[in-house]
Write a protein that holds these residues in place. Structure first.
Motif, short mmCIF file in Angstrom:
data_model
loop_
_atom_site.label_atom_id
_atom_site.label_comp_id
_atom_site.label_asym_id
_atom_site.label_seq_id
_atom_site.Cartn_x
_atom_site.Cartn_y
_atom_site.Cartn_z
N GLY A 1 0.79 -1.23 0.00
CA GLY A 1 0.00 0.00 0.00
C GLY A 1 0.82 1.27 0.00
N MET A 2 2.13 1.16 -0.37
CA MET A 2 2.98 2.36 -0.43
C MET A 2 3.74 2.42 -1.76
N PRO A 3 3.01 2.60 -2.86
CA PRO A 3 3.64 2.54 -4.19
C PRO A 3 4.65 3.65 -4.46
N SER A 4 4.57 4.74 -3.71
CA SER A 4 5.50 5.85 -3.98
C SER A 4 6.81 5.73 -3.20
N VAL A 5 6.90 4.74 -2.32
CA VAL A 5 8.13 4.57 -1.53
C VAL A 5 9.16 3.81 -2.37
N LYS A 6 10.35 4.40 -2.51
CA LYS A 6 11.39 3.78 -3.35
C LYS A 6 12.37 2.99 -2.49
N PRO A 7 13.08 2.04 -3.10
CA PRO A 7 14.00 1.21 -2.32
C PRO A 7 15.18 2.00 -1.74
N CYS A 8 15.70 1.52 -0.61
CA CYS A 8 16.90 2.11 -0.01
C CYS A 8 18.09 1.85 -0.93
N LYS A 9 19.04 2.79 -0.95
CA LYS A 9 20.19 2.70 -1.87
C LYS A 9 20.98 1.40 -1.65
#
Length: 490
Positions: free
Chosen positions: A259-267
């Motif tokens: 439910g958090m499509p705008s959260v991008k992966p950590c580097k």
């Protein structure tokens, strides 16, 4: 469907009774996921309105989820596609550099050969006239063999150049002694005296050294560009393993399911996934770097003493100088040949009726620099070499640097600034595992991608071998040796 209706009713009821009703309701609503999916061009048969239990999920966390099995499967396919497209895109500049520079160098060298042959032909027709035209196939053969060598033919340059001077000596001796009948057997005898007499002066020895070195360097360099082009094109067409696709899906699309499509992966999370997925590519790097270093060494030679342009452009003048030497020495040469091979039979023609002496007395006027035809679309080898050296240096460590390039901010990851606000594979929060080193063996404990370090990719190993063979050829060319004919003078 009744299941979803009743399920939504239960969730809604629960949400109303909840203390933090608003916050909880937002977390369980899947509308943002639905919009994000539409925005990415997905067409799913069904996207839940609210979270559902996730026991059916095989890759993403199995808690409450916004994903159906169909969604998870399609996310897997999309992850594979995006990854392969990204590798393709990231390696595009490298590949197009090798393609365009190989074409440029190849065209340049072929045009240089054509221009040199044309220039020699024009000058010799003007200077020597009929005797040259009647014997022009000797020169045509020289250029045909040089071109055959350059384009990969099995030509021993030293032997071929020795043959050229032998043929030229035979033709000139016959012309200068046309009052005699010169038979094939007699010509065979003459060739024994070539080394001793040096009828053409020092020109053949000097020219042989220059032409041989320059052609070996030019041919090997273009072959090197071709190998680089092929390796780059092959290696950038990645085939992802199932464990890599799982890791990519988890990294790129499981945030949707949570439910958090705008959260991008950590580097660092992204780096571990990419290092696992590109482990075999990174193993290409040591051999690739040695190949680039060897290319740069030969590039130096092309600029310096092995510059094919500075060897070939004045070749007409140098061969003409050799012809003049032969003419000046013709009396001594004929005397020594007659001593060794016997006096040939008279032909019944006197020297004066031939008028050949006049032809060879026409001291030539070499081209002045501005008269020279411009080679290869008005460019010069020095400019081409300066350009390719810069490009080659930039391509070092390319394969091991690929994960870093692919995990660049905005493109894939949340970047360093938001360590707490990125997807760590399970939820939104800090990613703790350390970043793995490069290459296959270093992935033994990769926390994200299961990599079998005992089974190197055979396709990548083939490319490593191709680079190794080419590097060896380049090192030989740097020293002026042709790897195919190293034993020719022994």
């Amino acid at each position: 469907t009744p299941y979803f209706v009743s399920h939504i009713t239960i969730i809604c009821t629960f949400s109303v009774l909840s203390v933090a009703a608003k916050a909880d309701f937002k977390a369980r609503n899947c509308s943002e996921v639905r919009e994000a999916c539409i925005g990415k061009g997905f067409s799913f048969a069904h996207v839940p309105l609210q979270e559902i239990p996730g026991e059916h999920l095989r890759v993403c966390p199995q808690g409450n989820t916004c994903c159906t099995s169909e969604m998870e499967d399609k996310f897997g396919q999309q992850s594979k596609q995006e990854f392969e497209n990204l590798v393709d895109e990231m390696s595009h500049v490298l590949r197009s550099t090798f393609v365009s520079r190989h074409k440029r160098f190849d065209e340049f060298f072929l045009e240089l050969l054509e221009n040199t042959e044309r220039s020699l032909n024009e000058m010799f027709v003007r200077t020597y006239g009929k005797p040259y035209m009647q014997n022009s196939e000797v020169f045509e053969n020289l250029f045909a063999e040089l071109k055959r060598y350059y384009t990969g033919g099995n030509v021993n340059l030293e032997e071929m150049l020795n043959d050229f001077w032998s043929r030229l000596l035979e033709r000139m001796f016959t012309l200068l002694n046309s009052q005699y009948v010169i038979t094939e057997d007699y010509l065979d005898c003459i060739s024994k005296y070539t080394d001793e007499l040096k009828p053409f002066g020092d020109v053949p020895r000097k020219l042989k050294a220059q032409v041989t070195r320059a052609f070996i360097a030019a041919r090997t360099f273009v072959q090197g560009l071709s190998v680089g082009r092929e390796v780059a094109q092959r290696v950038s067409k990645v085939s992802s393993t199932p464990s890599c696709i799982r890791a990519l899906t988890k990294m790129l699309y499981c945030p949707f399911c949570r439910g958090m499509p705008s959260v991008k992966p950590c580097k660092n999370y992204c780096l571990n996934v990419m290092k696992g997925c590109l482990a075999n590519q990174a193993d290409l790097d040591p051999e690739w770097n040695q190949y680039i270093d060897a290319m740069l060494l030969v590039a130096q030679r092309l600029e310096g003493p092995f510059n094919i342009e500075s060897v070939m452009e004045p070749i007409d003048v140098k061969i003409s100088e050799a012809i003049m030497n032969m003419q000046d020495n013709s009396a001594q040469v004929s005397y020594r040949v007659f001593q060794g091979c016997g006096q040939p039979k008279p032909s019944g023609m006197s020297r004066s009726t031939r008028g050949v002496s006049d032809v060879f007395n026409a001291r030539f006027r070499p081209y002045s620099p501005e008269e020279r035809p411009t080679t290869a679309a008005g460019t010069s080898l020095d400019r081409l070499v300066a350009d390719i050296k810069e490009k080659l240096k930039l391509s070092k460590k390319f394969w091991s640097g690929l994960p870093e390039v692919m995990c660049v901010e905005d493109r894939v990851t949340a970047g360093n600034a938001s360590d707490e606000d990125c997807w760590n594979g399970h939820t939104k929060g800090r990613y703790f595992p350390e970043v793995q080193k490069d290459g296959l063996t270093n992935q033994v404990n990769n926390p994200e991608v299961a990599v079998d370090i005992t089974r190197p990719d055979t396709f990548i190993r083939q490319q490593i071998m191709a680079l190794r063979v080419m590097t060896n050829k380049l090192k030989n060319a740097y020293n002026g040796n042709d790897i195919y004919f190293q034993d020719s003078s022994k």
